[in-house]
Write an enzyme that holds these catalytic residues in place. Structure first.
Site, mmCIF file in Angstrom:
data_model
loop_
_atom_site.group_PDB
_atom_site.id
_atom_site.type_symbol
_atom_site.label_atom_id
_atom_site.label_comp_id
_atom_site.label_asym_id
_atom_site.label_seq_id
_atom_site.Cartn_x
_atom_site.Cartn_y
_atom_site.Cartn_z
ATOM 1 N N SER A 94 58.749 51.744 59.795
ATOM 2 C CA SER A 94 58.855 52.168 60.982
ATOM 3 C C SER A 94 56.947 52.517 61.494
ATOM 4 O O SER A 94 56.740 52.900 61.319
ATOM 5 C CB SER A 94 59.490 53.238 61.117
ATOM 6 O OG SER A 94 59.440 53.976 62.858
ATOM 7 N N LYS A 147 60.012 47.568 61.704
ATOM 8 C CA LYS A 147 60.890 48.613 63.111
ATOM 9 C C LYS A 147 59.233 48.903 63.897
ATOM 10 O O LYS A 147 58.695 49.377 63.183
ATOM 11 C CB LYS A 147 61.588 49.709 62.718
ATOM 12 C CG LYS A 147 61.414 51.244 63.506
ATOM 13 C CD LYS A 147 63.075 52.288 63.232
ATOM 14 C CE LYS A 147 62.468 52.948 63.387
ATOM 15 N NZ LYS A 147 63.424 53.962 62.756
ATOM 16 N N LYS A 157 58.523 51.090 67.426
ATOM 17 C CA LYS A 157 58.581 51.754 68.483
ATOM 18 C C LYS A 157 58.407 51.498 69.519
ATOM 19 O O LYS A 157 57.487 50.883 69.932
ATOM 20 C CB LYS A 157 58.076 54.093 68.074
ATOM 21 C CG LYS A 157 58.533 54.057 66.387
ATOM 22 C CD LYS A 157 59.782 55.016 66.696
ATOM 23 C CE LYS A 157 59.717 55.922 65.680
ATOM 24 N NZ LYS A 157 61.523 56.303 65.750
ATOM 25 N N ASP A 215 62.957 51.176 67.797
ATOM 26 C CA ASP A 215 63.811 52.313 68.176
ATOM 27 C C ASP A 215 63.276 52.759 69.749
ATOM 28 O O ASP A 215 62.364 53.181 69.637
ATOM 29 C CB ASP A 215 63.722 52.936 67.052
ATOM 30 C CG ASP A 215 64.125 54.533 67.216
ATOM 31 O OD1 ASP A 215 64.780 55.121 67.498
ATOM 32 O OD2 ASP A 215 63.687 55.054 65.687
ATOM 33 N N GLU A 229 67.373 50.332 67.983
ATOM 34 C CA GLU A 229 68.277 51.908 67.335
ATOM 35 C C GLU A 229 68.171 52.760 68.430
ATOM 36 O O GLU A 229 66.889 52.880 69.182
ATOM 37 C CB GLU A 229 66.758 52.281 66.159
ATOM 38 C CG GLU A 229 67.420 53.578 65.824
ATOM 39 C CD GLU A 229 66.829 53.495 65.075
ATOM 40 O OE1 GLU A 229 65.243 53.060 64.441
ATOM 41 O OE2 GLU A 229 66.473 54.707 63.917
ATOM 42 N N ASP A 245 71.274 56.901 65.858
ATOM 43 C CA ASP A 245 70.519 57.564 65.040
ATOM 44 C C ASP A 245 70.841 58.744 65.022
ATOM 45 O O ASP A 245 71.704 59.858 65.347
ATOM 46 C CB ASP A 245 68.552 57.577 65.165
ATOM 47 C CG ASP A 245 67.810 58.450 64.163
ATOM 48 O OD1 ASP A 245 68.693 59.230 64.242
ATOM 49 O OD2 ASP A 245 67.348 57.720 64.629
ATOM 50 N N LYS A 299 71.253 60.010 58.386
ATOM 51 C CA LYS A 299 70.214 60.717 57.905
ATOM 52 C C LYS A 299 70.519 61.778 57.700
ATOM 53 O O LYS A 299 71.256 63.076 58.212
ATOM 54 C CB LYS A 299 68.768 60.939 59.789
ATOM 55 C CG LYS A 299 67.585 60.144 59.963
ATOM 56 C CD LYS A 299 67.278 61.297 60.759
ATOM 57 C CE LYS A 299 66.166 59.446 61.292
ATOM 58 N NZ LYS A 299 65.217 59.599 62.440
ATOM 59 N N GLY A 352 64.447 58.230 58.679
ATOM 60 C CA GLY A 352 63.067 58.673 57.872
ATOM 61 C C GLY A 352 62.814 59.595 58.585
ATOM 62 O O GLY A 352 63.406 59.691 60.203
HETATM 63 O O1 OSB Z 1 63.666 58.112 65.193
HETATM 64 O O2 OSB Z 1 63.845 57.128 62.829
HETATM 65 C C1 OSB Z 1 63.685 58.265 63.599
HETATM 66 C C2 OSB Z 1 60.195 59.997 63.190
HETATM 67 C C3 OSB Z 1 60.530 60.727 62.746
HETATM 68 C C4 OSB Z 1 62.037 61.644 63.881
HETATM 69 C C5 OSB Z 1 62.362 60.765 64.461
HETATM 70 C C6 OSB Z 1 62.770 59.664 63.840
HETATM 71 C C7 OSB Z 1 61.411 58.812 62.843
HETATM 72 C C8 OSB Z 1 60.837 56.913 62.879
HETATM 73 C C9 OSB Z 1 60.008 57.497 60.928
HETATM 74 O O3 OSB Z 1 61.250 56.094 62.852
HETATM 75 C C10 OSB Z 1 60.515 57.256 59.664
HETATM 76 C C11 OSB Z 1 60.065 57.548 59.012
HETATM 77 O O4 OSB Z 1 59.114 56.456 58.038
HETATM 78 O O5 OSB Z 1 59.863 59.060 57.805
HETATM 79 MG MG MG Z 2 65.169 56.578 64.917
#
Ligand code: OSB
Ligand code: MG
Length: 370
Positions: free
Chosen positions: A135, A161, A163, A188, A213, A238, A262, A290
């Site tokens: 990500s 992915k 953001k 995402d 996402e 998510d 998660k 994550g």
């Molecule tokens: O939306 O998946 C998410 C990190 C913090 C809070 C939300 C998200 C994320 C990530 C990173 O996308 C995921 C990771 O590598 O830990």
């Molecule tokens: Mg997410």
């Protein structure tokens, strides 16, 4: 297992570089760890909340309160059968699932130690290795993002992915696709949009994204259903999925075709398995999300992603992707195939908690006894 003592340890582990999402720019992993002592053994759980209620309604402050004043008193001095027994005892609590999951995870760890079986074996995992995806945060320039993609592509990540947020979306995706027409690519939004942005998501269809996402509100599986019917690209939920019931409703409404699990967001591993099984019955593929966690949560994520329906690449990376040092020995790392080996009692893959590292990163420690 008799619960003798619970420590709530707050640590700060700085990120090697900031990680920017549509809701915040993270600079340090401010985390609560729960250590439960039972009959000469101990188990660890990581609370995945952040310093402020940005991703969902909980944060480290609320979790500390709920852990200390609501959850711990229900089990200190008590003899529990395990995580399920704990969940029954705290079923009266509304929400606060990140806090509940922290204790639940520690109880799974205690069960691992008591039985000599791995978490993978205990939950019925079927994979020896799980696929790493990455990500990537919002970057100041397209060039900076492309440079990161280049590096991580070379490392073999199974999915990239990116953001997105309003103003940094379509153009970014278009540029990435122009340079990388064939990679498995997702975006995402972390709930940064509304149905007023329908045309934007229609326009994304041309970029062959594996899924989009959480485009809309965390509490809005209804609008996600409207959006999903209007676009060709799969939606992955998510934030919106905090329980089995949420997943059942989202699937029933057609709000998503992919779900990011998660376990922490859903109150723990027990609930995550139920969601996994439900999705499998309905042909909805899942992957493990994550929370920029430390090694304790990272290793549990790897184990959970060994379940059969985790068929898409996960947000599980080597710990060094975020941190110069971490709190497991060894630090979590990838294979040359860009996978993570799942610990089990037969393959010699094993992690222990680095107590000295925790001491170095520690901000505070609360010791709770009956
Ligand atoms: O939306 O998946 C998410 C990190 C913090 C809070 C939300 C998200 C994320 C990530 C990173 O996308 C995921 C990771 O590598 O830990
Ligand atoms: Mg997410």
């Amino acid at each position: 297992m008799r619960i003798d003592r619970i420590d709530i340890i707050r640590i700060n582990n700085p990120f090697k570089e900031p990680f920017e999402t549509s809701f915040v720019r993270f600079e340090v992993r401010d985390a609560l760890l729960v250590k439960i002592y039972s009959e000469g053994a101990f188990g660890y759980g990581e609370c995945k909340a952040f310093h402020a209620p940005l991703y969902n309604a909980e944060d480290n402050g609320t979790c500390l309160h709920i852990l200390k004043h609501i959850l711990a008193p229900r089990i200190l001095g008590e003899t529990l059968d395990g995580p399920e027994d704990f969940l029954r005892r705290v079923a009266f609590v509304r929400g606060n699932r990140l806090a509940i999951a922290a204790i639940e995870n520690a109880l799974w760890d205690l069960r691992v130690k008591a039985t000599g079986k791995s978490l993978k074996t205990l939950i019925g995992g079927t994979r020896d290795e799980v696929e790493a995806g990455i990500s990537l945060g919002i970057e100041p320039t397209i060039g900076a993002l492309l440079a990161k993609i280049e590096r991580h592509q070379a490392e073999g990540y199974h999915r990239i992915k990116i953001k997105i947020k309003p103003g940094k979306d379509l153009q970014v995706v278009r540029e990435v696709r122009r340079h990388y027409p064939d990679i498995t690519l997702t975006v995402d939004a972390n709930s940064a949009y509304t149905l007023a942005d329908l045309d934007l998501f229609k326009a994304m269809d041309e970029f062959n994204l594996s899924y989009i996402e959480q485009p809309l509100g965390e509490d809005d599986i209804v609008d996600h259903a409207v959006l999903q019917k209007a676009i060709g690209t799969r939606i992955c939920l998510d934030e919106s999925i905090t329980s089995f019931e949420d997943a059942r409703k989202a699937i029933g409404l057609g709000s998503a075709q992919v779900i990011n699990i998660k376990s922490s967001r859903c109150g723990g591993i027990h609930e995550a398995i139920r969601i996994h099984d439900l999705c499998m019955e309905h042909g909805i593929p899942v992957w493990c999300g994550g929370m920029t966690e430390t090694g304790i949560g990272r290793v549990q994520n790897i184990s959970m992603a060994s379940l059969a329906n985790f068929t898409l690449a996960n947000d599980i990376t080597p710990a060094r992707r975020f941190f110069a040092e971490d709190i497991t020995m060894p630090m979590v790392d990838i294979t040359p195939r860009c996978t993570l080996r799942v610990p089990d009692e037969h393959n010699g893959v094993q992690y222990t908690v680095d107590e000295a590292a925790i001491e170095r990163m520690m901000v505070s420690r609360e010791v709770l006894r009956r």
